[in-house]
Scaffold this motif. Structure first.
Motif, PDB file in Angstrom:
ATOM      1  N   MET B 115       0.825  -1.201   0.000  1.00  0.00           N
ATOM      2  CA  MET B 115       0.000   0.000   0.000  1.00  0.00           C
ATOM      3  C   MET B 115       0.863   1.256   0.000  1.00  0.00           C
ATOM      4  SD  MET B 115      -3.054  -0.748  -0.366  1.00  0.00           S
ATOM      5  CE  MET B 115      -2.739  -2.262  -1.239  1.00  0.00           C
ATOM      6  N   VAL B 116       1.984   1.188   0.706  1.00  0.00           N
ATOM      7  CA  VAL B 116       2.914   2.323   0.687  1.00  0.00           C
ATOM      8  C   VAL B 116       3.465   2.496  -0.735  1.00  0.00           C
ATOM      9  CG1 VAL B 116       5.154   3.168   1.510  1.00  0.00           C
ATOM     10  CG2 VAL B 116       3.519   2.182   3.128  1.00  0.00           C
ATOM     11  N   ASP B 117       3.845   1.362  -1.358  1.00  0.00           N
ATOM     12  CA  ASP B 117       4.339   1.414  -2.742  1.00  0.00           C
ATOM     13  C   ASP B 117       3.298   2.022  -3.676  1.00  0.00           C
ATOM     14  OD1 ASP B 117       6.700   0.326  -2.026  1.00  0.00           O
ATOM     15  OD2 ASP B 117       6.276  -1.708  -2.776  1.00  0.00           O
ATOM     16  N   ALA B 118       2.044   1.676  -3.461  1.00  0.00           N
ATOM     17  CA  ALA B 118       0.980   2.164  -4.336  1.00  0.00           C
ATOM     18  C   ALA B 118       0.644   3.626  -4.053  1.00  0.00           C
ATOM     19  CB  ALA B 118      -0.271   1.293  -4.162  1.00  0.00           C
ATOM     20  N   SER B 119       0.926   4.072  -2.815  1.00  0.00           N
ATOM     21  CA  SER B 119       0.551   5.439  -2.440  1.00  0.00           C
ATOM     22  C   SER B 119       1.620   6.465  -2.791  1.00  0.00           C
ATOM     23  CB  SER B 119       0.263   5.512  -0.943  1.00  0.00           C
ATOM     24  OG  SER B 119      -0.726   4.581  -0.592  1.00  0.00           O
ATOM     25  N   MET B 120       2.883   6.061  -2.685  1.00  0.00           N
ATOM     26  CA  MET B 120       3.994   6.982  -2.962  1.00  0.00           C
ATOM     27  C   MET B 120       3.855   7.687  -4.315  1.00  0.00           C
ATOM     28  SD  MET B 120       6.296   7.126  -0.562  1.00  0.00           S
ATOM     29  CE  MET B 120       7.456   6.269   0.487  1.00  0.00           C
ATOM     30  N   PRO B 121       3.677   6.918  -5.424  1.00  0.00           N
ATOM     31  CA  PRO B 121       3.599   7.580  -6.725  1.00  0.00           C
ATOM     32  C   PRO B 121       2.422   8.550  -6.818  1.00  0.00           C
ATOM     33  CG  PRO B 121       3.772   5.187  -6.993  1.00  0.00           C
ATOM     34  CD  PRO B 121       3.530   5.460  -5.546  1.00  0.00           C
ATOM     35  N   VAL B 122       1.313   8.217  -6.148  1.00  0.00           N
ATOM     36  CA  VAL B 122       0.147   9.100  -6.167  1.00  0.00           C
ATOM     37  C   VAL B 122       0.522  10.435  -5.528  1.00  0.00           C
ATOM     38  CG1 VAL B 122      -2.218   9.415  -5.356  1.00  0.00           C
ATOM     39  CG2 VAL B 122      -1.456   7.137  -6.063  1.00  0.00           C
ATOM     40  N   ALA B 123       1.171  10.352  -4.356  1.00  0.00           N
ATOM     41  CA  ALA B 123       1.584  11.568  -3.659  1.00  0.00           C
ATOM     42  C   ALA B 123       2.617  12.338  -4.473  1.00  0.00           C
ATOM     43  CB  ALA B 123       2.146  11.206  -2.287  1.00  0.00           C
ATOM     44  N   GLU B 124       3.556  11.596  -5.078  1.00  0.00           N
ATOM     45  CA  GLU B 124       4.602  12.254  -5.874  1.00  0.00           C
ATOM     46  C   GLU B 124       4.014  12.959  -7.085  1.00  0.00           C
ATOM     47  OE1 GLU B 124       7.524   9.236  -6.697  1.00  0.00           O
ATOM     48  OE2 GLU B 124       8.130   9.208  -4.576  1.00  0.00           O
ATOM     49  N   GLU B 125       3.058  12.282  -7.744  1.00  0.00           N
ATOM     50  CA  GLU B 125       2.436  12.843  -8.943  1.00  0.00           C
ATOM     51  C   GLU B 125       1.688  14.136  -8.606  1.00  0.00           C
ATOM     52  OE1 GLU B 125       2.885  12.026 -11.962  1.00  0.00           O
ATOM     53  OE2 GLU B 125       1.365  13.312 -12.892  1.00  0.00           O
ATOM     54  N   ILE B 126       0.952  14.112  -7.476  1.00  0.00           N
ATOM     55  CA  ILE B 126       0.217  15.314  -7.061  1.00  0.00           C
ATOM     56  C   ILE B 126       1.206  16.445  -6.793  1.00  0.00           C
ATOM     57  CG2 ILE B 126      -1.154  16.341  -5.201  1.00  0.00           C
ATOM     58  CD1 ILE B 126      -2.636  13.658  -4.989  1.00  0.00           C
ATOM     59  N   GLY B 127       2.313  16.124  -6.132  1.00  0.00           N
ATOM     60  CA  GLY B 127       3.331  17.118  -5.825  1.00  0.00           C
ATOM     61  C   GLY B 127       3.938  17.693  -7.103  1.00  0.00           C
ATOM     62  N   GLU B 128       4.243  16.799  -8.053  1.00  0.00           N
ATOM     63  CA  GLU B 128       4.858  17.217  -9.305  1.00  0.00           C
ATOM     64  C   GLU B 128       3.915  18.140 -10.098  1.00  0.00           C
ATOM     65  OE1 GLU B 128       7.739  17.079 -10.365  1.00  0.00           O
ATOM     66  OE2 GLU B 128       7.569  17.516 -12.514  1.00  0.00           O
ATOM     67  N   GLN B 129       2.644  17.721 -10.175  1.00  0.00           N
ATOM     68  CA  GLN B 129       1.653  18.535 -10.883  1.00  0.00           C
ATOM     69  C   GLN B 129       1.496  19.900 -10.221  1.00  0.00           C
ATOM     70  OE1 GLN B 129      -0.003  17.916 -13.711  1.00  0.00           O
ATOM     71  NE2 GLN B 129       1.036  15.938 -13.967  1.00  0.00           N
ATOM     72  N   ALA B 130       1.525  19.911  -8.896  1.00  0.00           N
ATOM     73  CA  ALA B 130       1.387  21.171  -8.164  1.00  0.00           C
ATOM     74  C   ALA B 130       2.556  22.102  -8.489  1.00  0.00           C
ATOM     75  CB  ALA B 130       1.323  20.900  -6.662  1.00  0.00           C
ATOM     76  N   ARG B 131       3.756  21.496  -8.597  1.00  0.00           N
ATOM     77  CA  ARG B 131       4.949  22.308  -8.896  1.00  0.00           C
ATOM     78  C   ARG B 131       4.829  22.949 -10.275  1.00  0.00           C
ATOM     79  NH1 ARG B 131       9.524  22.001 -11.363  1.00  0.00           N
ATOM     80  NH2 ARG B 131       9.097  19.922 -12.194  1.00  0.00           N
ATOM     81  N   LEU B 132       4.423  22.151 -11.282  1.00  0.00           N
ATOM     82  CA  LEU B 132       4.277  22.649 -12.643  1.00  0.00           C
ATOM     83  C   LEU B 132       3.231  23.757 -12.704  1.00  0.00           C
ATOM     84  CD1 LEU B 132       4.392  19.289 -14.669  1.00  0.00           C
ATOM     85  CD2 LEU B 132       6.180  21.051 -14.522  1.00  0.00           C
ATOM     86  N   LEU B 133       2.133  23.517 -12.023  1.00  0.00           N
ATOM     87  CA  LEU B 133       1.027  24.473 -12.054  1.00  0.00           C
ATOM     88  C   LEU B 133       1.425  25.783 -11.376  1.00  0.00           C
ATOM     89  CD1 LEU B 133      -1.849  24.297 -13.152  1.00  0.00           C
ATOM     90  CD2 LEU B 133      -2.640  23.769 -10.854  1.00  0.00           C
ATOM     91  N   ARG B 134       2.181  25.620 -10.300  1.00  0.00           N
ATOM     92  CA  ARG B 134       2.629  26.814  -9.579  1.00  0.00           C
ATOM     93  C   ARG B 134       3.515  27.665 -10.484  1.00  0.00           C
ATOM     94  NH1 ARG B 134       6.937  27.570  -6.552  1.00  0.00           N
ATOM     95  NH2 ARG B 134       7.434  25.337  -6.502  1.00  0.00           N
ATOM     96  N   GLU B 135       4.362  27.009 -11.299  1.00  0.00           N
ATOM     97  CA  GLU B 135       5.213  27.747 -12.236  1.00  0.00           C
ATOM     98  C   GLU B 135       4.374  28.508 -13.250  1.00  0.00           C
ATOM     99  OE1 GLU B 135       8.022  25.013 -13.924  1.00  0.00           O
ATOM    100  OE2 GLU B 135       9.104  24.801 -12.010  1.00  0.00           O
ATOM    101  N   ASP B 136       3.322  27.832 -13.764  1.00  0.00           N
ATOM    102  CA  ASP B 136       2.435  28.479 -14.726  1.00  0.00           C
ATOM    103  C   ASP B 136       1.764  29.706 -14.123  1.00  0.00           C
ATOM    104  OD1 ASP B 136       3.101  26.634 -16.599  1.00  0.00           O
ATOM    105  OD2 ASP B 136       1.254  25.431 -16.427  1.00  0.00           O
ATOM    106  N   TRP B 137       1.317  29.537 -12.869  1.00  0.00           N
ATOM    107  CA  TRP B 137       0.648  30.658 -12.196  1.00  0.00           C
ATOM    108  C   TRP B 137       1.629  31.816 -11.977  1.00  0.00           C
ATOM    109  CZ3 TRP B 137      -4.277  31.848 -10.472  1.00  0.00           C
ATOM    110  CH2 TRP B 137      -5.250  30.859 -10.705  1.00  0.00           C
ATOM    111  N   LYS B 138       2.864  31.476 -11.650  1.00  0.00           N
ATOM    112  CA  LYS B 138       3.885  32.492 -11.408  1.00  0.00           C
ATOM    113  C   LYS B 138       4.133  33.283 -12.694  1.00  0.00           C
ATOM    114  CE  LYS B 138       8.357  32.915  -9.021  1.00  0.00           C
ATOM    115  NZ  LYS B 138       9.142  33.667 -10.046  1.00  0.00           N
ATOM    116  N   LYS B 139       4.242  32.522 -13.813  1.00  0.00           N
ATOM    117  CA  LYS B 139       4.434  33.150 -15.119  1.00  0.00           C
ATOM    118  C   LYS B 139       3.317  34.131 -15.405  1.00  0.00           C
ATOM    119  CE  LYS B 139       6.460  29.594 -17.640  1.00  0.00           C
ATOM    120  NZ  LYS B 139       6.027  28.489 -18.526  1.00  0.00           N
ATOM    121  N   MET B 140       2.081  33.702 -15.093  1.00  0.00           N
ATOM    122  CA  MET B 140       0.929  34.524 -15.408  1.00  0.00           C
ATOM    123  C   MET B 140       0.958  35.829 -14.637  1.00  0.00           C
ATOM    124  SD  MET B 140      -3.068  33.726 -15.036  1.00  0.00           S
ATOM    125  CE  MET B 140      -3.094  34.365 -13.398  1.00  0.00           C
TER     126      MET B 140
END
Lengths: 123, 275
Positions: B115-140
């Protein structure tokens, strides 16, 4: 809806408490065997009893029998969540008036189903 | 060697000893050397015979003590169905219980890690998407964005929020499974408690055996009386006591006929009782 969880293992009480919270039941109290549970029940205000069977002191079956023998408590819905898996025991629990029986190890889905079934039946 | 079988206990051994010693001295006084040697051989044989008997008695005591662990309704009823081993001992049962503890702890550890193995990528993906989105917002906020760019950002933000929703659902499901996996502590705890009980029983029975062995010269069958089988009434009482107090988690439930093999079995049994 106030629920009393009776199990001698604190980990199991915690698991059941968490699962109940997931199902929307936030008001739970705990006891670690029948003899500590009974005074809590007699004090009133408990709407649902979830109990283990095999506990030091008073067992879950004895607790169930006491509850059914008490005019103030005999309508209380009781769900047994236990590792006891002998047929004669399940029959005995049924005869003693248990409302549901879940064998350990169990899944969240089974616990949910049994609880919903009990509440459906008692309306 | 006539009469040697009669040396059933120490008292008669002593009587016989005195008798033979008199015979021995009479033979010696009469100069009957071969007769004297024969008496000596008989004495030595009698002594050996007594030792064999005591060893036999002790062995029997030990066997009874081991069997006493088996006077356990759980096993006698649970295992009699598996034809070959009607007399499986509590010790063998303790091994089964400990093996089951191993299985349960291993299963819980694996479930938790899965379950930890299955949860890690989910958390990482959310974090990664948040980082990308934050950059877009900063640009704007830094530059003058076109309406089309702002609309794009709105869409990707919505997609991200959707992803968070899905991700948290998955995490919630995984956390519930991790939570449930901790149930092993209850089951293994019950099994280990029973094995500890057995170890204590073995210890006290061993102490008894040591006492018995220490009194070899005073054993007159008393220890046998202490180890008599319980009456059927006592057994029935014990069975009722066990039923009311509980048997603990069942090991190999699927192989034993008087034990349900899972929740479906419980449901079938209860519905047959009109539930």
């Amino acid at each position: 809806m106030k629920i009393l969880i009776v199990d001698d293992f604190s980990t199991m009480r915690r698991i059941i408490k968490n699962l109940l919270r997931d199902l929307g039941f936030n008001n739970t109290v705990e006891a670690d065997d029948g003899s500590t549970a009974l005074p809590v029940l007699k004090n009133g205000g408990i709407d649902f009893l979830v109990t283990d069977w095999n506990m030091p002191g008073m067992s879950g079956l004895e607790l169930l029998e006491q509850v059914r023998a008490d005019p103030a408590l005999n309508k209380l819905p009781v769900l047994m969540v236990t590792a006891e898996a002998k047929r004669e025991q399940i029959i005995r629990a049924a005869q003693a008036g248990v409302n549901g029986y879940v064998v350990k190890p169990f899944t969240a889905a089974v616990l949910k189903e049994k609880i919903e079934k009990i509440f459906e039946r008692i309306g | 060697m006539a009469g040697l079988e009669e040396f059933t206990d120490l008292n008669s051994f002593e009587d016989q000893l005195q008798g033979r010693v008199k015979e021995l001295s009479t033979s010696l006084e009469n100069g009957d050397l071969s007769g004297a040697m024969a008496r000596l051989a008989e004495l030595s044989e009698a002594r050996n015979q007594l030792l064999y008997q005591e060893v036999g008695r002790l062995t029997r005591g030990l066997h009874e003590a081991i069997k006493a662990f088996n006077i356990d309704v759980e096993n006698s009823t649970a295992f009699q169905t598996s034809a070959s081993d009607t007399e499986i001992s509590e010790v063998a049962n303790a091994n089964e219980r400990l093996n089951y503890v191993l299985e349960l702890t291993e299963g819980a550890a694996n479930t938790t890690m899965d379950m930890v193995d299955a949860s890690m990528p989910v958390a990482e993906e959310i974090g990664e998407q948040a980082r990308l989105l934050r950059e877009d917002w900063k640009k704007m906020s830094d530059s003058k964005s076109t309406l089309a760019e702002i609309k794009d950002l709105g869409r990707s933000t919505e997609a991200f929020l959707q992803e968070i929703e899905n991700g948290t659902n998955i995490l919630h499901k995984n956390f519930t499974e991790i939570l449930l996996a901790q149930g092993f502590q209850d089951l293994t705890g019950q099994l280990i408690t029973r094995v500890i009980g057995l170890v204590n029983d073995v210890e006290s029975n061993l102490v008894n055996l040591v006492k018995v062995a220490g009194k070899v010269d005073s054993i007159t069958g008393r220890s046998q009386e202490e180890l008599v089988e319980p009456s059927s009434e006592e057994k029935a009482e014990e069975a009722e006591e066990k039923l009311v107090k509980g048997h603990g988690p069942q090991v190999h439930a699927e192989e034993v006929s008087d034990v349900v093999s899972g929740q479906d079995d419980v449901d079938d049994l209860l519905s047959s009782l009109g539930f």
